[in-house]
Design a protein around this motif. Structure first.
Motif, PDB file in Angstrom:
ATOM      1  N   PRO A 101      -2.943   2.641  10.152  1.00 15.16           N
ATOM      2  CA  PRO A 101      -1.839   3.083   9.301  1.00 15.16           C
ATOM      3  C   PRO A 101      -0.501   2.568   9.810  1.00 15.16           C
ATOM      4  O   PRO A 101      -0.222   2.614  11.005  1.00 15.16           O
ATOM      5  N   PHE A 119      -7.114   6.133   5.216  1.00 10.34           N
ATOM      6  CA  PHE A 119      -5.918   6.841   5.707  1.00 10.34           C
ATOM      7  C   PHE A 119      -5.132   7.445   4.532  1.00 10.34           C
ATOM      8  O   PHE A 119      -4.130   6.889   4.083  1.00 10.34           O
ATOM      9  N   HIS A 120      -5.612   8.582   4.055  1.00  7.78           N
ATOM     10  CA  HIS A 120      -5.026   9.239   2.896  1.00  7.78           C
ATOM     11  C   HIS A 120      -4.666  10.687   3.254  1.00  7.78           C
ATOM     12  O   HIS A 120      -4.972  11.166   4.360  1.00  7.78           O
ATOM     13  N   THR A 136       1.231   5.420  14.765  1.00 11.44           N
ATOM     14  CA  THR A 136       1.430   4.054  14.285  1.00 11.44           C
ATOM     15  C   THR A 136       1.909   3.145  15.406  1.00 11.44           C
ATOM     16  O   THR A 136       1.377   2.039  15.605  1.00 11.44           O
ATOM     17  N   GLY A 191       2.339   0.141   4.235  1.00 14.37           N
ATOM     18  CA  GLY A 191       1.540   1.356   4.239  1.00 14.37           C
ATOM     19  C   GLY A 191       0.434   1.255   5.272  1.00 14.37           C
ATOM     20  O   GLY A 191       0.165   2.193   6.027  1.00 14.37           O
ATOM     21  N   ILE A 192      -0.213   0.095   5.306  1.00 12.66           N
ATOM     22  CA  ILE A 192      -1.159  -0.273   6.355  1.00 12.66           C
ATOM     23  C   ILE A 192      -0.498  -1.375   7.179  1.00 12.66           C
ATOM     24  O   ILE A 192       0.139  -2.270   6.633  1.00 12.66           O
ATOM     25  N   ALA A 237       1.436   4.810   6.100  1.00 12.97           N
ATOM     26  CA  ALA A 237       0.572   5.617   5.227  1.00 12.97           C
ATOM     27  C   ALA A 237       0.538   7.085   5.616  1.00 12.97           C
ATOM     28  O   ALA A 237       0.734   7.968   4.774  1.00 12.97           O
ATOM     29  N   LEU A 238       0.268   7.373   6.879  1.00 13.44           N
ATOM     30  CA  LEU A 238       0.167   8.770   7.292  1.00 13.44           C
ATOM     31  C   LEU A 238       1.552   9.405   7.454  1.00 13.44           C
ATOM     32  O   LEU A 238       1.697  10.622   7.282  1.00 13.44           O
ATOM     33  N   THR A 255       0.801  -1.214   0.000  1.00 15.80           N
ATOM     34  CA  THR A 255       0.000   0.000   0.000  1.00 15.80           C
ATOM     35  C   THR A 255       0.836   1.268   0.000  1.00 15.80           C
ATOM     36  O   THR A 255       0.284   2.357  -0.135  1.00 15.80           O
ATOM     37  N   SER A 256       2.153   1.154   0.112  1.00 15.05           N
ATOM     38  CA  SER A 256       2.997   2.335  -0.079  1.00 15.05           C
ATOM     39  C   SER A 256       3.197   2.626  -1.562  1.00 15.05           C
ATOM     40  O   SER A 256       3.672   3.697  -1.930  1.00 15.05           O
ATOM     41  N   LYS A 294      -5.884   2.816   2.210  1.00 17.77           N
ATOM     42  CA  LYS A 294      -5.731   4.241   1.940  1.00 17.77           C
ATOM     43  C   LYS A 294      -7.044   4.888   1.509  1.00 17.77           C
ATOM     44  O   LYS A 294      -7.095   6.094   1.307  1.00 17.77           O
TER      45      LYS A 294
END
Length: 390
Positions: free
Chosen positions: A190, A248-249, A276, A170-171, A193-194, A10-11, A245
């Protein structure tokens, strides 16, 4: 069987290809890691992918182009992995693809879309490709994630106490494997992600991530912003649960910052890094974990790992490398295992982890150049995964 596992998380910054020799010995699946190769997405492709992700709008033309271009990028790395790691003797490729949307509403997942057309991989390598691994579990009532949970369960089965496998992508996701009990898995929230979103937002795109946690190291956790972020309802939902995401975007972070008032950039990075660590530790305590085995890109952030160590006080924190599974490629190796199981007609899910009604054989199969000959079904599903380092 020699299997290449392909993964982009997810990154959405790079593709990993891990090659493994896999053989079933009685009830034990033996994995011999053959190595890992990685490649960054071309910047134009990464930019197009980032621009198409929620909450942005996109078009079917853009989705079609991404499916092709991501498939071609996966194919190029699969060819390299076959040549460099397998001596051009791969039997199978298992491709996770690139998640672009995970359709979760009110605790239920209705679909999950991964792009990266497998036909390009099969054409380039000449070997069969297992892909679209999440959909079958979702059709069976599951979350379609975390799919690595079955591999975690086989790998950590029998360790004392409650062992939890943590992936910091990312997650972040966690698989808890209690000795003698049913495993449980879920996304904790997250991972990077954040952190990545804050680094990009606060440097006007100059940075895509907080390298070595440098910005966070210079900052101080902002209590008001942290408290605001911890009110997110997702954290209180019961497992199994998954997120992405879609929640968490960058816009999510901007909304929180607007409520918190003026916060210095380095303090924002320190705060989302602490978020995190705190949410992962809370998740680990909720399953009564006695040790956490970590892997994923977040391990390269020393500030995050130090914060996680503090938040987990009293719970042992180790890396998957210590147990023989390379932390940088753990998810790619896990998808190689899932591809092996699919090729042998064996289920790749643990219903207690995904919430599905029953275990499922995962994925769709794209033939290679030669006539498709699947292995004879195994004597039964493995109950253990053993890592053998040559």
């Amino acid at each position: 069987m020699r299997v290449i596992g392909l993964m982009s998380g997810t990154s959405h910054d790079a593709i990993d290809a891990a090659a493994a020799d896999l053989v079933l010995d009685g009830d034990t699946l033996i994995l011999v890691p053959l190595g890992l190769v990685s490649d960054l997405y071309p910047e134009a492709l990464r930019g197009a992918l980032r621009a198409a992700l929620p909450p942005s709008a996109t078009t079917l033309k853009e989705v079609c182009a991404l499916d092709t271009r991501i498939g071609q990028a996966f194919a190029a790395l699969a060819v390299r992995a076959d040549r460099e790691l397998c001596g051009e003797r791969a039997d199978l490729v298992a491709s996770h693809g690139q998640t672009v949307y995970h359709w979760a509403e009110n605790g239920r997942v209705h679909g999950s879309l991964q792009l990266g057309q497998p036909a390009w991989i099969a054409e380039a390598t000449g070997v069969p490709v297992v892909s679209d691994l999440r959909s079958r579990d979702i059709a069976a009532g599951g979350q379609g994630a975390p799919l690595v949970s079955l591999v975690d369960t086989l790998w950590l089965n029998g360790r004392p106490g409650v062992c939890a496998a943590l992936n910091l992508g990312g997650i972040a996701n966690l698989t808890a494997v209690p000795k003698g009990g049913a495993p449980l898995a879920f996304d904790t929230g997250p991972g990077n992600a954040l952190i990545d979103a804050a680094a990009a937002e606060l440097t006007d795109g100059r940075l895509g991530y907080d390298a070595d946690g440098a910005m966070a190291a210079r900052g101080t956790v902002h209590p008001g912003l942290l408290d605001r972020l911890l009110t997110e309802p997702y954290y209180a939902r019961p497992a199994p649960k998954t997120t992405g995401k879609e929640l968490f975007h960058p816009a999510y972070l901007r909304a929180a910052l607007a409520e918190a008032g003026s916060v210095a950039p380095d303090d924002v990075l320190a705060t989302v890094t602490e978020l995190t660590a705190r949410t992962v530790a809370d998740a680990a305590r909720s399953v009564h974990a006695t040790e956490v085995i970590a892997s994923g890109g977040g391990l390269r952030n020393p500030v995050l790992m130090a914060a996680l160590g503090r938040a987990l006080a009293g719970i042992a924190l180790r890396t998957s490398d210590e147990l023989g599974l390379p932390a940088a490629g753990k998810e790619a190796y896990a998808f190689a295992v899932l591809g092996y199981l699919t090729a042998h007609g064996l289920a790749g899910t643990a219903p207690s982890c995904t919430g599905a009604h029953h275990p499922s054989v995962l994925g769709s199969l794209t033939p290679g150049h030669r006539p498709l000959r699947l292995p004879e079904p195994g004597r039964g599903a493995p109950s253990r995964l053993e890592i053998f380092r040559r």
